[in-house]
Design a protein around this motif. Structure first.
Motif, PDB file in Angstrom:
ATOM      1  N   LEU A  35       6.542   1.075  25.899  1.00  0.00           N
ATOM      2  CA  LEU A  35       7.519   1.381  26.949  1.00  0.00           C
ATOM      3  C   LEU A  35       8.126   2.773  26.797  1.00  0.00           C
ATOM      4  CD1 LEU A  35       9.224   0.387  29.367  1.00  0.00           C
ATOM      5  CD2 LEU A  35      10.861  -0.469  27.686  1.00  0.00           C
ATOM      6  N   VAL A  36       8.384   3.163  25.568  1.00  0.00           N
ATOM      7  CA  VAL A  36       9.010   4.452  25.278  1.00  0.00           C
ATOM      8  C   VAL A  36       8.099   5.229  24.349  1.00  0.00           C
ATOM      9  CG1 VAL A  36      11.049   5.588  24.306  1.00  0.00           C
ATOM     10  CG2 VAL A  36      11.294   3.385  25.429  1.00  0.00           C
ATOM     11  N   GLU A  37       8.035   6.530  24.544  1.00  0.00           N
ATOM     12  CA  GLU A  37       7.247   7.362  23.637  1.00  0.00           C
ATOM     13  C   GLU A  37       8.121   8.457  23.049  1.00  0.00           C
ATOM     14  OE1 GLU A  37       4.173   9.841  25.404  1.00  0.00           O
ATOM     15  OE2 GLU A  37       5.198   9.702  27.326  1.00  0.00           O
ATOM     16  N   ARG A  38       7.725   8.883  21.880  1.00  0.00           N
ATOM     17  CA  ARG A  38       8.390  10.033  21.271  1.00  0.00           C
ATOM     18  C   ARG A  38       7.609  11.261  21.728  1.00  0.00           C
ATOM     19  NH1 ARG A  38      11.702  10.482  15.993  1.00  0.00           N
ATOM     20  NH2 ARG A  38      12.155  12.693  16.066  1.00  0.00           N
ATOM     21  N   PHE A  61      12.744  11.270  23.074  1.00  0.00           N
ATOM     22  CA  PHE A  61      12.172  10.051  23.642  1.00  0.00           C
ATOM     23  C   PHE A  61      12.110  10.116  25.160  1.00  0.00           C
ATOM     24  CE2 PHE A  61      14.527   8.846  19.762  1.00  0.00           C
ATOM     25  CZ  PHE A  61      13.456   8.463  18.982  1.00  0.00           C
ATOM     26  N   ALA A  62      11.107   9.453  25.732  1.00  0.00           N
ATOM     27  CA  ALA A  62      10.967   9.360  27.187  1.00  0.00           C
ATOM     28  C   ALA A  62      10.426   7.996  27.559  1.00  0.00           C
ATOM     29  CB  ALA A  62      10.027  10.449  27.701  1.00  0.00           C
ATOM     30  N   LEU A  63      10.919   7.455  28.669  1.00  0.00           N
ATOM     31  CA  LEU A  63      10.393   6.194  29.191  1.00  0.00           C
ATOM     32  C   LEU A  63       9.053   6.456  29.855  1.00  0.00           C
ATOM     33  CD1 LEU A  63      13.531   4.604  30.871  1.00  0.00           C
ATOM     34  CD2 LEU A  63      12.402   3.863  28.774  1.00  0.00           C
ATOM     35  N   ARG A  64       8.099   5.580  29.607  1.00  0.00           N
ATOM     36  CA  ARG A  64       6.780   5.697  30.244  1.00  0.00           C
ATOM     37  C   ARG A  64       6.754   5.013  31.601  1.00  0.00           C
ATOM     38  NH1 ARG A  64       2.549   4.587  25.329  1.00  0.00           N
ATOM     39  NH2 ARG A  64       2.633   6.697  24.469  1.00  0.00           N
ATOM     40  N   LEU A  67      12.272   0.312  33.268  1.00  0.00           N
ATOM     41  CA  LEU A  67      12.620  -0.925  32.566  1.00  0.00           C
ATOM     42  C   LEU A  67      12.771  -2.047  33.576  1.00  0.00           C
ATOM     43  CD1 LEU A  67      15.335   0.416  30.122  1.00  0.00           C
ATOM     44  CD2 LEU A  67      13.039  -0.315  29.528  1.00  0.00           C
ATOM     45  N   LEU A  88      17.683   6.816  21.549  1.00  0.00           N
ATOM     46  CA  LEU A  88      16.741   5.947  22.241  1.00  0.00           C
ATOM     47  C   LEU A  88      17.466   5.003  23.198  1.00  0.00           C
ATOM     48  CD1 LEU A  88      13.888   5.024  22.735  1.00  0.00           C
ATOM     49  CD2 LEU A  88      14.042   3.610  20.694  1.00  0.00           C
ATOM     50  N   ARG A  91      18.438   6.844  26.277  1.00  0.00           N
ATOM     51  CA  ARG A  91      17.279   7.079  27.137  1.00  0.00           C
ATOM     52  C   ARG A  91      16.952   5.810  27.916  1.00  0.00           C
ATOM     53  NH1 ARG A  91      16.019  11.141  29.432  1.00  0.00           N
ATOM     54  NH2 ARG A  91      16.823  12.096  27.564  1.00  0.00           N
ATOM     55  N   CYS A  92      17.021   4.668  27.281  1.00  0.00           N
ATOM     56  CA  CYS A  92      16.745   3.403  27.968  1.00  0.00           C
ATOM     57  C   CYS A  92      17.796   3.125  29.033  1.00  0.00           C
ATOM     58  CB  CYS A  92      16.711   2.250  26.967  1.00  0.00           C
ATOM     59  SG  CYS A  92      15.274   2.267  25.899  1.00  0.00           S
TER      60      CYS A  92
END
Length: 110
Positions: A35-38, A61-64, A67, A88, A91-92
């Motif tokens: 779901l999240v990538e660095r 971090f970024a959401l792919r 949610l 994180l 970011r979420c």
């Protein structure tokens, strides 16, 4: 807690994902490890002074994808200052549901 692709390649596994697997099985909840990538590598947090840790993970971090869950739990191996978890979680929350977030850690140093 996502690792940067370079660190993941070096290590061969993400310890936080391995800690999360038995938790999600036991609780019957989904694991969204992708779901999240660095997106930005950084120095290992344990090598930095407390005052530099937040700066090290800012924007890392970024959401792919959006949610969909009402609650998000971040799993990591160790909590020290909470800088990575805070970044994180922020970011979420930035593009996610108005639901809640929590963090689960394996250990916390004294």
């Amino acid at each position: 807690m996502p690792l940067h692709r370079t660190r993941l390649r070096e290590r061969g596994f993400n310890q936080a994902v391995e800690l999360a697997r038995p938790l999600v099985r036991r609780l019957g909840i989904p694991l969204a490890a992708d779901l999240v990538e660095r997106v930005r590598p950084g120095q290992p947090q344990n090598s930095l002074h407390k005052s530099r840790r937040q700066q090290n993970v800012r924007g890392a971090f970024a959401l792919r994808r959006p949610l969909e869950a009402g609650h998000v739990a971040v799993v990591d191996d160790v909590l020290t200052t909470g800088a990575s978890a805070s970044e994180l979680a922020g970011r979420c929350g930035a593009r996610g549901p108005s639901g809640s977030r929590s963090g689960w850690w394996h250990a916390r140093p004294p």
